[in-house]
Structures are given as C-alpha cells and as structure tokens.
Write a protein that holds these residues in place. Structure first.
Motif, PDB file in Angstrom:
ATOM      1  N   VAL A 184     -13.886 -10.853  13.146  1.00 41.60           N
ATOM      2  CA  VAL A 184     -13.299 -11.314  11.767  1.00 41.60           C
ATOM      3  C   VAL A 184     -13.596 -10.223  11.155  1.00 41.60           C
ATOM      4  O   VAL A 184     -14.385  -9.315  11.540  1.00 41.60           O
ATOM      5  CB  VAL A 184     -14.253 -12.249  12.021  1.00 41.60           C
ATOM      6  CG1 VAL A 184     -14.226 -12.298  10.104  1.00 41.60           C
ATOM      7  CG2 VAL A 184     -14.605 -13.722  11.721  1.00 41.60           C
ATOM      8  N   GLY A 185     -12.516 -10.572  10.281  1.00 40.02           N
ATOM      9  CA  GLY A 185     -12.695  -8.586   9.084  1.00 40.02           C
ATOM     10  C   GLY A 185     -12.744  -8.959   8.123  1.00 40.02           C
ATOM     11  O   GLY A 185     -12.945 -10.173   7.491  1.00 40.02           O
ATOM     12  N   PHE A 186     -13.011  -7.860   7.918  1.00 36.26           N
ATOM     13  CA  PHE A 186     -13.845  -7.492   5.861  1.00 36.26           C
ATOM     14  C   PHE A 186     -13.371  -6.715   5.428  1.00 36.26           C
ATOM     15  O   PHE A 186     -12.516  -5.722   5.988  1.00 36.26           O
ATOM     16  CB  PHE A 186     -15.143  -7.803   5.537  1.00 36.26           C
ATOM     17  CG  PHE A 186     -15.229  -8.486   6.422  1.00 36.26           C
ATOM     18  CD1 PHE A 186     -15.812 -10.326   5.750  1.00 36.26           C
ATOM     19  CD2 PHE A 186     -16.380  -8.943   8.113  1.00 36.26           C
ATOM     20  CE1 PHE A 186     -16.120 -11.182   6.396  1.00 36.26           C
ATOM     21  CE2 PHE A 186     -17.013  -9.777   8.074  1.00 36.26           C
ATOM     22  CZ  PHE A 186     -17.214 -11.184   7.938  1.00 36.26           C
ATOM     23  N   TYR A 187     -13.438  -6.534   4.487  1.00 36.52           N
ATOM     24  CA  TYR A 187     -12.382  -5.451   3.026  1.00 36.52           C
ATOM     25  C   TYR A 187     -11.094  -4.913   3.760  1.00 36.52           C
ATOM     26  O   TYR A 187     -10.368  -5.576   4.250  1.00 36.52           O
ATOM     27  CB  TYR A 187     -14.028  -4.520   3.413  1.00 36.52           C
ATOM     28  CG  TYR A 187     -14.895  -4.647   3.161  1.00 36.52           C
ATOM     29  CD1 TYR A 187     -15.625  -4.747   1.876  1.00 36.52           C
ATOM     30  CD2 TYR A 187     -15.639  -5.239   3.933  1.00 36.52           C
ATOM     31  CE1 TYR A 187     -17.110  -5.380   1.433  1.00 36.52           C
ATOM     32  CE2 TYR A 187     -17.390  -4.922   3.733  1.00 36.52           C
ATOM     33  CZ  TYR A 187     -17.269  -5.286   2.850  1.00 36.52           C
ATOM     34  OH  TYR A 187     -18.895  -5.493   2.539  1.00 36.52           O
ATOM     35  N   GLY A 188     -10.916  -3.514   3.893  1.00 37.88           N
ATOM     36  CA  GLY A 188      -9.416  -2.724   3.892  1.00 37.88           C
ATOM     37  C   GLY A 188      -8.321  -2.749   2.969  1.00 37.88           C
ATOM     38  O   GLY A 188      -8.540  -3.360   1.866  1.00 37.88           O
ATOM     39  N   THR A 189      -7.593  -3.157   3.505  1.00 40.58           N
ATOM     40  CA  THR A 189      -6.179  -3.288   2.594  1.00 40.58           C
ATOM     41  C   THR A 189      -5.483  -4.099   2.876  1.00 40.58           C
ATOM     42  O   THR A 189      -4.703  -4.750   3.831  1.00 40.58           O
ATOM     43  CB  THR A 189      -5.629  -1.249   2.652  1.00 40.58           C
ATOM     44  OG1 THR A 189      -5.283  -1.502   3.974  1.00 40.58           O
ATOM     45  CG2 THR A 189      -6.329  -0.527   1.799  1.00 40.58           C
ATOM     46  N   THR A 190      -4.072  -4.228   2.151  1.00 40.13           N
ATOM     47  CA  THR A 190      -2.751  -4.961   1.670  1.00 40.13           C
ATOM     48  C   THR A 190      -1.162  -4.651   1.919  1.00 40.13           C
ATOM     49  O   THR A 190      -1.427  -3.683   1.234  1.00 40.13           O
ATOM     50  CB  THR A 190      -2.648  -6.281   1.824  1.00 40.13           C
ATOM     51  OG1 THR A 190      -2.535  -5.804  -0.029  1.00 40.13           O
ATOM     52  CG2 THR A 190      -4.103  -6.889   1.686  1.00 40.13           C
ATOM     53  N   ALA A 191      -1.005  -5.139   2.908  1.00 34.03           N
ATOM     54  CA  ALA A 191       0.679  -3.828   2.014  1.00 34.03           C
ATOM     55  C   ALA A 191       1.616  -5.139   2.889  1.00 34.03           C
ATOM     56  O   ALA A 191       1.171  -6.168   3.353  1.00 34.03           O
ATOM     57  CB  ALA A 191       0.779  -3.278   3.401  1.00 34.03           C
ATOM     58  N   ALA A 192       2.979  -4.712   2.310  1.00 35.45           N
ATOM     59  CA  ALA A 192       3.568  -5.855   2.667  1.00 35.45           C
ATOM     60  C   ALA A 192       4.768  -6.129   4.171  1.00 35.45           C
ATOM     61  O   ALA A 192       4.225  -5.020   4.517  1.00 35.45           O
ATOM     62  CB  ALA A 192       5.386  -5.369   1.593  1.00 35.45           C
ATOM     63  N   ALA A 193       4.845  -7.546   4.078  1.00 34.87           N
ATOM     64  CA  ALA A 193       5.842  -7.434   5.841  1.00 34.87           C
ATOM     65  C   ALA A 193       6.597  -6.809   5.685  1.00 34.87           C
ATOM     66  O   ALA A 193       7.556  -8.116   4.217  1.00 34.87           O
ATOM     67  CB  ALA A 193       5.031  -8.775   5.934  1.00 34.87           C
ATOM     68  N   LEU A 194       7.523  -6.315   6.267  1.00 36.69           N
ATOM     69  CA  LEU A 194       8.562  -6.035   6.539  1.00 36.69           C
ATOM     70  C   LEU A 194       9.742  -6.774   6.923  1.00 36.69           C
ATOM     71  O   LEU A 194      11.028  -6.493   5.853  1.00 36.69           O
ATOM     72  CB  LEU A 194       9.216  -4.785   7.598  1.00 36.69           C
ATOM     73  CG  LEU A 194       7.825  -3.578   7.064  1.00 36.69           C
ATOM     74  CD1 LEU A 194       8.090  -2.721   8.806  1.00 36.69           C
ATOM     75  CD2 LEU A 194       8.405  -2.880   6.033  1.00 36.69           C
ATOM     76  N   ASP A 195       9.001  -8.012   7.348  1.00 39.12           N
ATOM     77  CA  ASP A 195       9.951  -8.745   7.597  1.00 39.12           C
ATOM     78  C   ASP A 195      10.371 -10.198   6.796  1.00 39.12           C
ATOM     79  O   ASP A 195      11.103 -11.052   7.047  1.00 39.12           O
ATOM     80  CB  ASP A 195      10.191  -9.321   9.080  1.00 39.12           C
ATOM     81  CG  ASP A 195       8.599  -9.965   8.969  1.00 39.12           C
ATOM     82  OD1 ASP A 195       8.117  -9.622   8.706  1.00 39.12           O
ATOM     83  OD2 ASP A 195       8.309 -10.203  10.423  1.00 39.12           O
TER      84      ASP A 195
END
Ligand code: 475
Length: 815
Positions: A184-195
């Motif tokens: 399971v993940g927490f925190y971090g960043t998001t980015a656009a999905a290329l597709d």
C-alpha cells in the motif's frame, strides 16, 4: 488429508498430540496456559476442517459474496463460542475433571480481542456470526490492531488507561496468511497519464510504501457447516526498510525509523467513540484497511471471474460507517488508473458495488477530513474526490437548476469554515443503498442529517434495525435461562429461529414456570455478585433489584441522569433511615474516551458516589452502587443475565439504535427508557405494559432545545436541587467543592442533552418501577414477556433483511 474425528477418544488423542507437537510439552509439565492453548488448538482443528469445506463449496459455487468492511470488531472470547459451535464442550468437561481443572479455569486464559470501541464494533461481530449461521458467503475485513481498546482501571476513582497487549501469549484462534500480503502506498505525487486524452486517468507515485500482512479469525456458523473468516491486516515495513548501514554505524534509532513508522499504522485502535480525532494516522489506518481489502477482494474475484462486467454481480461491499469510505475512491483509482477502465464505466461499477450503514445522528460524529491532509497523504484520491464531486454536482444542478444553496449543502467538499471532505457524503454518493440502524434513526437521518440526499434519491434509503446474536448473548451468557427455554419449547431450534421464543408467552401466567424463571435470575445474580466482589470488593445482595447501565460513557447517553436518581435515593435514605424503599444495586459499566474529560470526571463522580453510598451504614443496607472496571464483552456476558432493570435513557433522537437494550430484554430485564433508537421498537413488541417509558420524545426534545433553561428545572424541583447541591457541596469529595464543580456547571449551564428537563419524569418512572418490583410474580411475568417477544432482535433477522433488501445474496450450503 486426515480429517478430525468426532468421538471423545479422537478429541482426547488430538489434545495429547497438540500438547506434544504444537506446545512442545508434556502432561506432567504443562502449565495452565499450555492447557488452554492446547484445548484451543484442538477445538480450532475442528473448525479448520469445516472452513476447508466452506472454501471448497464457495469456490465451486462462485457466488455473490458479501464483503463487510469495518474498522472495528468486538468479538468477545472465542473458546466458549467455539466449543459450542463444534459441540465439543461435552468432551472437555470430563477430560478437564480427570486432570483436576475446570473449564472455567481454562477459559480464564482466553483473551478477548478488543478490536472495537462499542456498539458499532459489536454489531459487526454479531452480523458476521449471523451471516455464517445463515450460510451467507461473506468475508469481514478489519485491522489487526496490536493494541486493542485500552484496559480501564481506576486510581482514586479516576479512569486510567492501560495498553491492551492482547496477543502477548499468542492468539490461538488466528491463522497468518503471508502469501496474501499486499503493498500500500501513501504520500507522493501524481502526474498525467500519457495515454488518456480525458485527463481523468492519472499516475500516482507514492512516497512511502508499507506492507499489509493478513491473518484471519474463523467465524463459524451455528448449527451449520459454514465457517467464514474475518481477515485482519497488520502493517509491516517493506523488507528494504531496515537500514543495515546505519545500524552498522551505530545509528540504531535511525536504522529502524522506517520500520517503526510503517508498523505504527496498525499499532492501536483509536479509542474515541464518535468524536473525530484530527489525526493523520487515523486516516492512514482507514486507507490501509481499504487498500489491502480491495486488492484482496479483486484477487478473490479473479480466481473465478474474468473482465469487470460481472464485478458488481459477484461483489457487494458493505461500509460499516464512514471509516472505510475511502474504499469508494480507491476502487475508482484501481479501475481507472491501474486497470484502465473509462471513468463512466468505473463509476457505474463502483456505485453498484458499495452500500453504506450509518450509525449516528450526532453532527460531531460525522467524519470529515481537512482537504490539506487528504491531499498530502493521498494526493491521487483527493483528485478523484474532486472529480466525483464535480460530476455529482452536475447531476444535482440538472435536477435543481440554479439552487446554489442546495449544491453547497450536498457537496462532498465543505467550504466553510475550512475546506474538508465530508465522508458521509462521499459514502452516499458512492453507494447503491444507505441504511440507518433503527426505524427512528432512519427517519431522522432522512429528515435531518442526510435530508438533501433523501430528497434527491429517496429510493436509496433503507432501514435495517440492528440485532444481536442469541448464541453469544443468550445461550453462552445465560446457560441457565437457555436450558429452561429449551425445556419449555422442546428443543434448541429457538437459537436459530428466535421468534420461537413467543412460545414462552403461553406460560407467562404459570406460577410454577415463573418460579423457575425467578430462580434462574437469582442464580445469575449470585454469580454476578461474586464477580462484582472480586473486581470491586463490594458485596451486593442478590435479592436487591439489579439496575444496570452498561455502555460507553457519553453525554448523550446520560449516565448523569441515572446518577442524579442515585443521589436522590441516597439523600432520601439519609434523611429517613426507615423509609420503605426497594433494595437496589445500581451497576454501571463503561469506558470513556481518554480525551473526553467531562466523561472521565463523571466516571470519577460515579466512583465517588459509590464509595460514599457503600460505606454509609444506613444507606448501604438498601442501596449499593458499583462500577466494575474494564467493561468489555466478557463482562457484558456476566452482567446481562443478572439484570432486572435495563437503563436506556439517552435523550430521544440521539441514540441511533442501541443493542445492549436488545441483549438485556432478551435476558428478561425490563427496560426503563426513552422513545429513542430501538427502544421504540422494543416497546412496540414487548408491550407498553411491560416497558417503563418516560421523557421527551425526539420532536419535543428538538423543540425544547431551541430555547432551553436548565436552571429553571433546578429552581423549581426540590429533589433535583438537593441532588445537584449534594454534588456541589463536596459530599462525594471529602468536602472539596471544586473537584466536581465542572459537572454541576455543565448541568446548570448548558445541559446539552436535557437531563434536567427529563429528571422529574425519570424519577416518577422509577417510582413505577419500585411499585412493580414489589409484586415479584407480576414482575417475573413481565420479564418472561420481554424475552418471549424480543425474537425480532436476533441479528439473524437483521442479516436476512440485508440479504433481501440490500445485498441480494443467496446462501451456499456447505456439505
Ligand atoms: C450507536 N462508534 C448505537 C451501534 O449500530 C448503535 C464512532 C467513531 C469512531 C469509533 N467508533 C464509533 C460508533 O459510532 C458507535 O458505536 N455507534 C453505535 O452503533 C450499532 O446501536 O446506537 O451509537
């Protein structure tokens, strides 16, 4: 596979074998704890075999499963239950006797897993019991808290909390399942999905990952072969987290930092009962639970199914209050970001999968999380919540064009005074069905708390009145009464068909039967007196009216109203030592949240009143007050069978349902109560003549609250004034007037839950109780009728209603 035998000889042989090969000891050197553990393993073996058959039957049938998501389970002790459900108690008694121990000795080693706070957690346990009993394919998901609900002790009458290290001696009832661990993940960043041209699919890169390791407890059905499971997740650091180089360099603390941080997630159950703790760790727990559980649900789905179309047909997820509601967002994230479904399809699947049970009406108990906290901990989920909200508000706008105020009220995001996520709104928007837990509660939910939603989607709202399992709360808790009932009804089928208790109504006028009914109650009171003496040192009279108020300490439940009654009795008896009053033992039980200072002070006052009353040579002959420490499921099972009077005196409109009220009525206690929660339904069934009703109703309470002056009641009612003045004078604090002043100030200043307004009615009602008690045969008759007519409150009925109206699942019989 060798299957376990079903004879006494088989059982005996398995005991010896488990003692040697599992405990690694011998009969000669085994300790009491070895004896208990060996017995537990031997009983567990019998369940495992049924579990294996259940799993096989479920695999074969590929049925629709109920997945119950709950942050809490209050299971109670397991040994007695599992002996009953495997029908092996008859073996254990003679074997134990041969060895010179009693079953009760062995049971004293059985530790109750305290993975819950109160009613909500116990309801989860009752529903799991009934699902297994009804052969419903179901899995419960929860957190394996390292420390459960704190242990309560009293020092100078004040509550002190001690950690509940419930697995210290090992938990023989669970199986680790390391192969099914999840990440399971927490925190971090998001980015656009290329597709993805729509921008709705994005990629999340977590900044921290932890492992969820499952283990499961077996949940057997009664009188059937089904054994379901509750899967509990424990947080572990991922293997790379141990920093060997730092350790080598002597930085021991730094070397284990990541491990500690990860394992803290499942370290402790939050001990607050309904007031929100603005703790990020709690949100982390909630997400941890749902992330692990959803991955496990998908894993299970994919064992027998392919594609996503069938998902809502095979999977129904019940959200136990808002604690697991992040599951709605997480399923969207999995479907959209990871499995690349388009948003609309993912949303349609999600909405058809979830249902939500609400357990409260208190506005302060409706969970909200600061947007800033969610954004930091779960950045992708915050984006998804915004998107869900955006489409939802479009829907609202289409239905009510231009109604900005309504948009603001319905929005998943609260804007003022600070930006927060309203978890209940997310739950309603993401679910097919929303239910309250008693008729009044559901009605008030739809009329107040969730009113705009009920207007928008009236068909979404359902009532499913709570219930309790008669196996634990009658058969196990009250074997004497169970035997009498079985004898009367001819067999034990009432245990799975509780409406059959109605058969007792026919003998409610039979003096011989009433005599035996009373003898059972008396014997239970003798047992309780022994428990009370052991835990408090106070000797109570088994012939006194046993008046119990057992539940979490909360202002709305009004333990202080009960206490005002006690103080009035105390004053009266001191003034008129020869007064002819009914001898009474008032028994309180319950914990207060560690940060709930006003309720902790009230606990202290209860102890102080108890001390004063019990040591007064005149008063203590007719009145005793006890507060045995550490009320839990085990203690509930001791107290409930002995109760004569059940105190259900919350302010009308505040208690969602209550379930202790049902347990007490089933065991023949008469209720003194308000028109609140399920009390109303209890009274409807047992009959107004067999129920002591008092107080404002929900409407009157709401009206009065608008312009309320508690002081007016204090000034106009001399008994009330005397009771409050007794506290204020320091009578219960060795003359110290300041210690309990906050209790007095709160009653006279705010009296948030209108205790003073209900005081006179409550007192008069207690006088009716006394009057009724004086005719012991008539009381016994009412007691029988309470049991006879409470069959409706079986959690089997509750589960059937969920199955028929919400889950639409069918049983799977296990051969
Ligand atoms: C109701 N617990 C009872 C019972 O439906 C009802 C809240 C926040 C955090 C942790 N625990 C909670 C509850 O809200 C709770 O126990 N609610 C209770 O649920 C089952 O019978 O009236 O108060």
């Amino acid at each position: 596979m060798r299957s376990v035998g079903s004879t006494l000889a088989d059982f005996e042989q398995d005991l010896i074998s488990n003692l040697y090969y599992q405990r690694g000891t011998t009969l000669e050197s085994a300790s009491g704890s070895d004896g208990y553990q060996t017995l537990a393993l031997t009983v567990r073996d019998r369940l495992v075999e049924r579990y294996a058959r259940t799993a096989a039957a479920h695999y074969e049938a590929n049925p629709r499963f109920v997945y119950y998501l709950s942050a809490e389970y209050l299971l109670g002790r397991q040994l007695g239950q599992n002996l009953l459900y495997t029908d092996t108690e008859r073996f254990v008694r003679p074997i134990a006797a041969d060895l010179g121990v009693t079953l009760e000795d062995l049971e004293s080693y059985d530790v109750e897993p305290g993975l819950g706070n109160g009613g909500l957690g116990r309801l989860a346990a009752c529903l799991m019991d009934s699902m297994a009993t009804l052969d419903i394919p179901a899995v419960g998901y929860g957190i394996r808290y390292e420390f459960g609900i704190f242990k309560q002790a009293f020092r100078d009458g004040a509550q002190v909390e001690r950690p509940d290290d419930w697995t210290f001696y090992g938990n023989p009832w669970e199986f680790p399942a390391p192969d099914d661990r999840q990440v399971v993940g927490f925190y971090g960043t998001t980015a656009a999905a290329l597709d993805d041209p729509t921008g709705l699919r994005r990629q999340w890169t977590p900044g921290e990952v932890v492992r969820g390791e499952p283990s499961h407890m077996l949940v057997p059905g009664y009188g059937t072969q089904t054994v379901n499971i509750i899967r509990l997740w424990q947080a572990r650091a991922s293997r790379q987290s141990f920093d060997l180089s730092r350790f080598g360099a002597g930085q021991y603390k730094e070397a284990v930092e990541d491990i500690v941080r990860a394992e803290n997630i499942s370290k402790v159950l939050y001990p607050d009962d309904s007031t929100e703790q603005g703790r990020e760790l709690r949100l982390k727990q909630q997400y941890f639970l749902v992330a692990c559980s959803l991955r496990d649900i998908i894993r299970r789905y994919r064992l027998r199914n392919t594609g996503w179309d069938a998902f809502p047909a095979k999977v129904v997820i019940q959200l136990n209050d808002t604690h697991p509601v992040m599951a709605v967002t997480e399923l969207m994230r999995l479907l959209v970001d990871e499995y690349k479904l388009d948003w609309d399809l993912a949303w349609s699947i999600t909405r058809r999968t979830f249902n939500y049970t609400c357990h409260t009406l208190l506005p302060e108990a409706l969970e909200t999380w600061p947007v800033a906290v969610v954004e930091r901990l779960l950045p992708r989920h915050m984006e998804i919540i915004y998107a869900i909200n955006h489409f939802f508000l479009q829907e609202v706008e289409a239905t009510y064009p231009g109604d900005l105020d309504r948009l603001r009220r319905l929005s998943i995001i609260q804007e003022e005074p600070d930006k927060r996520v309203r978890m209940a709104h997310l739950a309603v928007v993401g679910s097919t069905a929303v239910n309250g837990v008693a008729e009044l509660h559901t009605r008030l939910l739809a009329a107040t708390t969730l009113r705009d939603f009920a207007e928008l989607w009236p068909q979404k709202f359902h009532n499913v009145t709570n219930g309790v399992t008669p196996r634990r709360f009658v058969r196990l808790a009250n074997p004497r009464l169970s035997e009498l009932i079985t004898e009367r009804l001819g067999d034990e089928s009432w245990l799975t068909d509780l409406d059959r208790l109605e058969g007792l109504a026919g003998v409610a006028d039979d003096p011989a039967f009433l005599e035996r009914w009373r003898a059972v109650k008396r014997a239970n009171k003798v047992d309780l007196a022994a428990h009370v003496e052991r835990s408090t040192g106070v000797v109570i009279d088994p012939d006194a009216l046993c008046d119990v108020m057992i539940k979490r300490f909360h202002e709305y439940k009004r333990q202080h109203l009960k206490l005002l009654h006690v103080i009035m009795l105390f004053n009266r008896l001191r003034e008129h030592p020869d007064l002819d009053v009914v001898p009474r033992t008032v028994l309180f039980g319950g914990k207060a949240a560690p940060g709930y200072h006003s309720m902790k002070l009230l606990l202290r006052l209860v102890n102080a009143v108890a001390e004063t009353v019990n040591t007064d040579p005149v008063v203590s002959r007719r009145l005793k007050v006890v507060l045995p420490p550490d009320y839990n499921v085990t203690r509930a099972q001791w107290i409930i069978p002995a109760a004569d009077l059940s105190e259900q005196i919350s302010l009308a409109g505040k208690e969602a349902s209550g379930t202790g009220n049902m347990k007490l009525a089933l065991n023949g206690a008469l209720t003194i109560g308000t028109l609140d929660g399920a009390n109303i339904e209890i009274r409807d069934r047992v009959g107004a003549d067999n129920f002591f009703l008092f107080g404002l109703d929900a409407q009157e309470a709401a009206d009065l609250r608008r312009d309320y002056h508690p002081r007016a009641y204090y000034e106009s009612d001399p008994d009330l004034r005397a009771a409050i003045d007794t506290i204020a004078a320091g009578t219960f604090a060795k003359g110290d007037r300041s210690l309990f002043a906050p209790v007095v100030d709160s009653m006279l200043g705010r009296d948030e839950y209108l205790a003073l307004a209900d005081y006179r009615a409550y007192l008069e009602c207690q006088e009716r109780v006394e009057h009724a008690w004086r005719d012991q045969e008539a009381w016994a008759r009412m007691s029988v009728l309470n049991s006879a007519r409470s069959g409706f409150f079986s959690s089997d009925r509750t589960v059937r209603e969920y199955c028929d109206r919400i889950w639409r699942v069918e049983p799977v019989r296990v051969a």
